[in-house]
Design an enzyme around this catalytic site. Structure first.
Site, PDB file in Angstrom:
ATOM      1  N   GLY A   1       3.600   1.772  -1.847  1.00  0.00           N
ATOM      2  CA  GLY A   1       4.227   1.994  -3.146  1.00  0.00           C
ATOM      3  C   GLY A   1       3.351   2.841  -4.054  1.00  0.00           C
ATOM      4  O   GLY A   1       2.191   3.124  -3.748  1.00  0.00           O
TER       5      GLY A   1
ATOM      6  N   LYS B   1      12.643  -0.542 -12.361  1.00  0.00           N
ATOM      7  CA  LYS B   1      11.957  -1.837 -12.489  1.00  0.00           C
ATOM      8  C   LYS B   1      12.960  -2.954 -12.249  1.00  0.00           C
ATOM      9  O   LYS B   1      13.998  -3.025 -12.912  1.00  0.00           O
ATOM     10  CB  LYS B   1      11.313  -1.980 -13.871  1.00  0.00           C
ATOM     11  CG  LYS B   1      10.489  -3.250 -14.017  1.00  0.00           C
ATOM     12  CD  LYS B   1       9.699  -3.245 -15.324  1.00  0.00           C
ATOM     13  CE  LYS B   1       8.922  -4.535 -15.536  1.00  0.00           C
ATOM     14  NZ  LYS B   1       7.949  -4.799 -14.445  1.00  0.00           N
TER      15      LYS B   1
ATOM     16  N   GLY C   1       6.631  -8.731 -17.334  1.00  0.00           N
ATOM     17  CA  GLY C   1       5.526  -9.684 -17.398  1.00  0.00           C
ATOM     18  C   GLY C   1       4.692  -9.506 -18.651  1.00  0.00           C
ATOM     19  O   GLY C   1       4.177 -10.478 -19.224  1.00  0.00           O
TER      20      GLY C   1
ATOM     21  N   ASN D   1      -0.204  -6.607 -16.879  1.00  0.00           N
ATOM     22  CA  ASN D   1      -0.315  -5.179 -17.163  1.00  0.00           C
ATOM     23  C   ASN D   1      -1.774  -4.770 -17.016  1.00  0.00           C
ATOM     24  O   ASN D   1      -2.658  -5.394 -17.609  1.00  0.00           O
ATOM     25  CB  ASN D   1       0.197  -4.874 -18.574  1.00  0.00           C
ATOM     26  CG  ASN D   1       0.509  -3.405 -18.772  1.00  0.00           C
ATOM     27  OD1 ASN D   1      -0.290  -2.540 -18.434  1.00  0.00           O
ATOM     28  ND2 ASN D   1       1.674  -3.116 -19.325  1.00  0.00           N
ATOM     29  N   PHE D   2      -2.033  -3.715 -16.236  1.00  0.00           N
ATOM     30  CA  PHE D   2      -3.397  -3.249 -16.020  1.00  0.00           C
ATOM     31  C   PHE D   2      -3.883  -2.306 -17.118  1.00  0.00           C
ATOM     32  O   PHE D   2      -5.041  -1.892 -17.099  1.00  0.00           O
ATOM     33  CB  PHE D   2      -3.497  -2.521 -14.673  1.00  0.00           C
ATOM     34  CG  PHE D   2      -3.457  -3.435 -13.481  1.00  0.00           C
ATOM     35  CD1 PHE D   2      -4.556  -4.210 -13.145  1.00  0.00           C
ATOM     36  CD2 PHE D   2      -2.322  -3.529 -12.694  1.00  0.00           C
ATOM     37  CE1 PHE D   2      -4.533  -5.054 -12.047  1.00  0.00           C
ATOM     38  CE2 PHE D   2      -2.277  -4.366 -11.589  1.00  0.00           C
ATOM     39  CZ  PHE D   2      -3.386  -5.134 -11.261  1.00  0.00           C
TER      40      PHE D   2
ATOM     41  N   HIS E   1      11.371   0.000 -19.795  1.00  0.00           N
ATOM     42  CA  HIS E   1      10.746   0.471 -18.567  1.00  0.00           C
ATOM     43  C   HIS E   1      11.689   1.406 -17.827  1.00  0.00           C
ATOM     44  O   HIS E   1      12.878   1.506 -18.158  1.00  0.00           O
ATOM     45  CB  HIS E   1      10.369  -0.712 -17.659  1.00  0.00           C
ATOM     46  CG  HIS E   1       9.129  -1.428 -18.094  1.00  0.00           C
ATOM     47  ND1 HIS E   1       9.130  -2.336 -19.133  1.00  0.00           N
ATOM     48  CD2 HIS E   1       7.843  -1.386 -17.643  1.00  0.00           C
ATOM     49  CE1 HIS E   1       7.908  -2.813 -19.294  1.00  0.00           C
ATOM     50  NE2 HIS E   1       7.113  -2.258 -18.404  1.00  0.00           N
TER      51      HIS E   1
ATOM     52  N   ALA F   1       0.797  -1.226   0.000  1.00  0.00           N
ATOM     53  CA  ALA F   1       0.000   0.000   0.000  1.00  0.00           C
ATOM     54  C   ALA F   1       0.828   1.273   0.000  1.00  0.00           C
ATOM     55  O   ALA F   1       0.305   2.342  -0.324  1.00  0.00           O
ATOM     56  CB  ALA F   1      -0.941  -0.002   1.205  1.00  0.00           C
TER      57      ALA F   1
END
Length: 250
Positions: free
Chosen positions: A12, A137, A143, A105-106, A133, A10
Protein backbone atom coordinates in the site's frame (compact mmCIF):
# COMPACT_ATOMS: atom_id res chain seq x y z
CA UNK A 1 21.93 -1.10 17.35
CA UNK A 2 19.88 -1.60 14.17
CA UNK A 3 16.12 -2.09 14.56
CA UNK A 4 14.71 -4.78 12.27
CA UNK A 5 11.23 -3.81 11.06
CA UNK A 6 8.47 -5.99 9.61
CA UNK A 7 6.04 -3.97 7.48
CA UNK A 8 2.54 -5.43 7.19
CA UNK A 9 0.68 -3.88 4.28
CA UNK A 10 3.89 -3.31 2.38
CA UNK A 11 2.24 -2.90 -1.03
CA UNK A 12 0.00 0.00 0.00
CA UNK A 13 0.93 3.67 -0.20
CA UNK A 14 1.74 3.97 3.50
CA UNK A 15 3.54 0.63 3.44
CA UNK A 16 5.71 1.77 0.56
CA UNK A 17 6.45 5.01 2.39
CA UNK A 18 7.45 3.10 5.52
CA UNK A 19 9.72 0.76 3.56
CA UNK A 20 11.49 3.67 1.92
CA UNK A 21 12.06 5.39 5.27
CA UNK A 22 13.37 2.16 6.79
CA UNK A 23 15.78 1.59 3.91
CA UNK A 24 17.08 5.17 4.11
CA UNK A 25 17.57 5.22 7.89
CA UNK A 26 20.94 4.21 9.33
CA UNK A 27 19.40 2.65 12.46
CA UNK A 28 16.57 0.70 10.77
CA UNK A 29 16.53 -2.21 8.35
CA UNK A 30 13.77 -4.20 6.62
CA UNK A 31 13.06 -7.57 8.28
CA UNK A 32 10.00 -8.59 6.25
CA UNK A 33 7.52 -7.02 3.85
CA UNK A 34 4.09 -8.64 4.13
CA UNK A 35 1.14 -8.30 1.77
CA UNK A 36 -2.34 -9.86 1.80
CA UNK A 37 -0.94 -13.23 0.66
CA UNK A 38 1.76 -13.43 3.32
CA UNK A 39 1.69 -15.54 6.45
CA UNK A 40 1.79 -13.47 9.61
CA UNK A 41 4.49 -15.85 10.84
CA UNK A 42 6.85 -13.85 8.63
CA UNK A 43 6.88 -11.02 11.18
CA UNK A 44 7.99 -13.33 14.02
CA UNK A 45 11.45 -12.39 15.27
CA UNK A 46 11.31 -8.76 14.16
CA UNK A 47 12.38 -6.04 16.59
CA UNK A 48 9.16 -4.19 15.74
CA UNK A 49 6.26 -4.62 13.31
CA UNK A 50 4.17 -1.86 11.78
CA UNK A 51 0.57 -2.51 10.69
CA UNK A 52 -0.47 -0.35 7.72
CA UNK A 53 -3.36 -2.44 6.39
CA UNK A 54 -7.13 -1.98 6.78
CA UNK A 55 -9.61 -2.29 9.67
CA UNK A 56 -10.72 -5.80 8.71
CA UNK A 57 -7.19 -7.22 8.90
CA UNK A 58 -5.68 -5.15 11.69
CA UNK A 59 -7.18 -7.08 14.62
CA UNK A 60 -5.61 -10.38 13.60
CA UNK A 61 -2.25 -8.70 12.98
CA UNK A 62 -2.15 -7.08 16.41
CA UNK A 63 -3.24 -10.32 18.12
CA UNK A 64 -0.49 -12.23 16.30
CA UNK A 65 2.15 -9.66 17.27
CA UNK A 66 1.14 -9.89 20.92
CA UNK A 67 1.30 -13.70 20.86
CA UNK A 68 4.65 -13.62 19.06
CA UNK A 69 6.07 -11.10 21.58
CA UNK A 70 6.82 -8.57 18.84
CA UNK A 71 6.29 -4.85 19.55
CA UNK A 72 3.77 -3.47 17.09
CA UNK A 73 2.96 0.01 15.80
CA UNK A 74 -0.65 0.15 14.61
CA UNK A 75 -1.14 2.77 11.91
CA UNK A 76 -4.45 1.34 10.71
CA UNK A 77 -7.61 3.33 11.51
CA UNK A 78 -10.92 1.97 12.73
CA UNK A 79 -9.91 1.05 16.28
CA UNK A 80 -12.71 1.92 18.71
CA UNK A 81 -12.32 2.31 22.47
CA UNK A 82 -13.96 -1.09 22.97
CA UNK A 83 -11.64 -2.86 20.52
CA UNK A 84 -8.60 -1.30 22.15
CA UNK A 85 -9.91 -2.39 25.55
CA UNK A 86 -10.00 -5.97 24.22
CA UNK A 87 -6.36 -5.63 23.16
CA UNK A 88 -5.46 -4.37 26.62
CA UNK A 89 -7.02 -7.47 28.17
CA UNK A 90 -5.27 -9.77 25.70
CA UNK A 91 -1.99 -7.99 26.38
CA UNK A 92 -2.34 -8.38 30.17
CA UNK A 93 -3.13 -12.08 29.77
CA UNK A 94 -0.05 -12.77 27.60
CA UNK A 95 3.17 -13.32 29.50
CA UNK A 96 6.02 -11.44 27.92
CA UNK A 97 3.80 -9.38 25.60
CA UNK A 98 5.62 -6.43 24.09
CA UNK A 99 4.41 -2.90 23.42
CA UNK A 100 1.37 -2.09 21.31
CA UNK A 101 1.37 1.51 20.06
CA UNK A 102 -1.79 2.74 18.31
CA UNK A 103 -1.11 5.79 16.15
CA UNK A 104 -4.29 7.43 14.79
CA UNK A 105 -2.16 9.93 12.86
CA UNK A 106 1.59 10.00 12.20
CA UNK A 107 1.60 13.74 11.47
CA UNK A 108 3.24 15.80 14.21
CA UNK A 109 1.10 18.79 13.23
CA UNK A 110 -2.08 16.75 13.59
CA UNK A 111 -1.01 15.56 17.05
CA UNK A 112 -0.35 19.14 18.10
CA UNK A 113 -3.73 20.23 16.70
CA UNK A 114 -5.46 17.64 18.87
CA UNK A 115 -3.44 18.79 21.88
CA UNK A 116 -4.44 22.42 21.28
CA UNK A 117 -8.10 21.36 21.01
CA UNK A 118 -7.85 19.53 24.33
CA UNK A 119 -6.30 22.63 25.90
CA UNK A 120 -9.18 24.81 24.69
CA UNK A 121 -12.02 22.39 25.42
CA UNK A 122 -12.65 23.35 29.08
CA UNK A 123 -13.32 26.94 28.03
CA UNK A 124 -16.14 26.27 25.52
CA UNK A 125 -19.52 24.60 25.86
CA UNK A 126 -20.11 24.05 22.14
CA UNK A 127 -17.59 21.91 20.25
CA UNK A 128 -17.85 20.02 16.96
CA UNK A 129 -15.36 18.32 14.65
CA UNK A 130 -15.44 18.27 10.85
CA UNK A 131 -12.93 15.86 9.34
CA UNK A 132 -12.37 15.36 5.62
CA UNK A 133 -10.40 12.63 3.86
CA UNK A 134 -9.91 11.26 0.38
CA UNK A 135 -12.74 9.25 -1.14
CA UNK A 136 -10.87 5.97 -0.71
CA UNK A 137 -10.74 6.07 3.10
CA UNK A 138 -12.90 3.17 4.25
CA UNK A 139 -13.61 4.17 7.86
CA UNK A 140 -15.39 7.10 9.45
CA UNK A 141 -15.05 8.95 11.65
CA UNK A 142 -11.29 8.99 11.35
CA UNK A 143 -9.08 7.69 14.13
CA UNK A 144 -7.70 11.21 14.52
CA UNK A 145 -11.18 12.64 15.09
CA UNK A 146 -11.99 9.92 17.63
CA UNK A 147 -8.74 10.56 19.48
CA UNK A 148 -9.34 14.34 19.46
CA UNK A 149 -12.89 13.98 20.80
CA UNK A 150 -11.69 11.65 23.57
CA UNK A 151 -8.91 14.03 24.58
CA UNK A 152 -11.33 16.96 24.73
CA UNK A 153 -13.79 14.95 26.84
CA UNK A 154 -10.96 14.04 29.23
CA UNK A 155 -9.84 17.68 29.40
CA UNK A 156 -13.34 18.87 30.29
CA UNK A 157 -13.42 16.52 33.28
CA UNK A 158 -16.13 17.57 35.72
CA UNK A 159 -17.42 20.21 33.28
CA UNK A 160 -19.39 17.41 31.69
CA UNK A 161 -20.25 16.80 28.03
CA UNK A 162 -20.35 19.57 25.46
CA UNK A 163 -23.63 21.08 24.30
CA UNK A 164 -24.83 18.99 21.34
CA UNK A 165 -28.40 20.06 20.47
CA UNK A 166 -30.53 17.78 18.28
CA UNK A 167 -27.91 15.01 18.47
CA UNK A 168 -30.62 12.48 17.56
CA UNK A 169 -30.77 13.88 14.02
CA UNK A 170 -28.50 12.00 11.59
CA UNK A 171 -27.26 15.19 9.95
CA UNK A 172 -25.85 16.32 13.29
CA UNK A 173 -22.97 13.86 13.01
CA UNK A 174 -21.89 10.91 15.13
CA UNK A 175 -21.36 11.52 18.83
CA UNK A 176 -17.87 10.49 19.91
CA UNK A 177 -17.21 11.03 23.63
CA UNK A 178 -20.17 13.41 23.48
CA UNK A 179 -18.71 15.52 20.64
CA UNK A 180 -20.51 15.64 17.24
CA UNK A 181 -18.16 14.51 14.47
CA UNK A 182 -18.94 15.10 10.79
CA UNK A 183 -17.02 13.08 8.18
CA UNK A 184 -16.48 14.11 4.55
CA UNK A 185 -15.05 11.70 1.96
CA UNK A 186 -14.15 13.54 -1.22
CA UNK A 187 -11.96 13.24 -4.28
CA UNK A 188 -9.30 15.91 -4.60
CA UNK A 189 -8.07 16.08 -1.00
CA UNK A 190 -5.83 14.12 1.34
CA UNK A 191 -6.87 14.97 4.91
CA UNK A 192 -8.10 17.87 7.01
CA UNK A 193 -9.53 18.21 10.50
CA UNK A 194 -11.33 21.28 11.80
CA UNK A 195 -12.28 21.55 15.46
CA UNK A 196 -14.78 24.39 15.98
CA UNK A 197 -15.33 25.63 19.52
CA UNK A 198 -18.14 28.11 20.20
CA UNK A 199 -18.60 30.50 23.11
CA UNK A 200 -20.39 33.70 23.95
CA UNK A 201 -19.92 35.95 20.94
CA UNK A 202 -16.97 34.07 19.48
CA UNK A 203 -15.74 30.89 17.84
CA UNK A 204 -12.30 29.32 17.74
CA UNK A 205 -11.26 27.00 14.90
CA UNK A 206 -8.24 24.71 15.12
CA UNK A 207 -7.44 23.38 11.66
CA UNK A 208 -4.85 20.93 10.47
CA UNK A 209 -4.46 20.19 6.76
CA UNK A 210 -2.37 17.37 5.34
CA UNK A 211 -0.95 18.44 1.99
CA UNK A 212 1.45 15.56 1.33
CA UNK A 213 2.16 12.09 2.77
CA UNK A 214 5.63 13.44 3.60
CA UNK A 215 3.99 14.92 6.72
CA UNK A 216 3.83 11.37 8.14
CA UNK A 217 7.54 10.63 7.84
CA UNK A 218 8.78 12.05 11.16
CA UNK A 219 5.98 10.34 13.06
CA UNK A 220 6.59 6.94 11.46
CA UNK A 221 10.28 7.08 12.32
CA UNK A 222 9.56 8.23 15.88
CA UNK A 223 7.08 5.38 16.43
CA UNK A 224 9.39 2.70 15.00
CA UNK A 225 12.32 3.86 17.09
CA UNK A 226 10.27 4.19 20.28
CA UNK A 227 8.08 1.06 20.29
CA UNK A 228 10.81 -1.53 21.05
CA UNK A 229 11.66 0.26 24.29
CA UNK A 230 8.09 0.81 25.51
CA UNK A 231 5.76 -1.34 27.55
CA UNK A 232 2.00 -1.91 27.60
CA UNK A 233 -0.64 -0.49 25.27
CA UNK A 234 -0.48 3.18 24.28
CA UNK A 235 -2.78 5.28 22.10
CA UNK A 236 -1.48 8.39 20.38
CA UNK A 237 1.82 9.69 19.11
CA UNK A 238 1.47 12.45 21.69
CA UNK A 239 2.67 9.98 24.34
CA UNK A 240 6.06 10.02 22.60
CA UNK A 241 6.17 13.82 22.43
CA UNK A 242 5.67 14.45 26.18
CA UNK A 243 2.70 16.76 25.69
CA UNK A 244 1.08 15.81 28.99
CA UNK A 245 -1.99 14.23 27.37
CA UNK A 246 -3.70 11.03 28.61
CA UNK A 247 -2.11 7.91 27.08
CA UNK A 248 -5.31 6.59 25.56
CA UNK A 249 -6.84 5.16 28.72
CA UNK A 250 -10.44 5.99 27.78
Amino acid sequence: MTIRVAVVGATGKMGQLALRLIEEADDLEPFAALDSRSSLDELDGADVAIDLTHPGASGEIVAHAIAARVPVVVGTSGWSVDRIADIRRRHRETDGARAVLFVPNFSIGSVLGSAFAAMAAPFFESIEIVEAHHAGKVDSPSGTAVRTAELMADARGTDGPVAAPHADQRARGQLVAGVPVHSLRLSGLLAEQRVVLGGDGETLSIVHTTISPSSYEAGILLALRSAPGREGVTVGLDALLDLGLPAGER
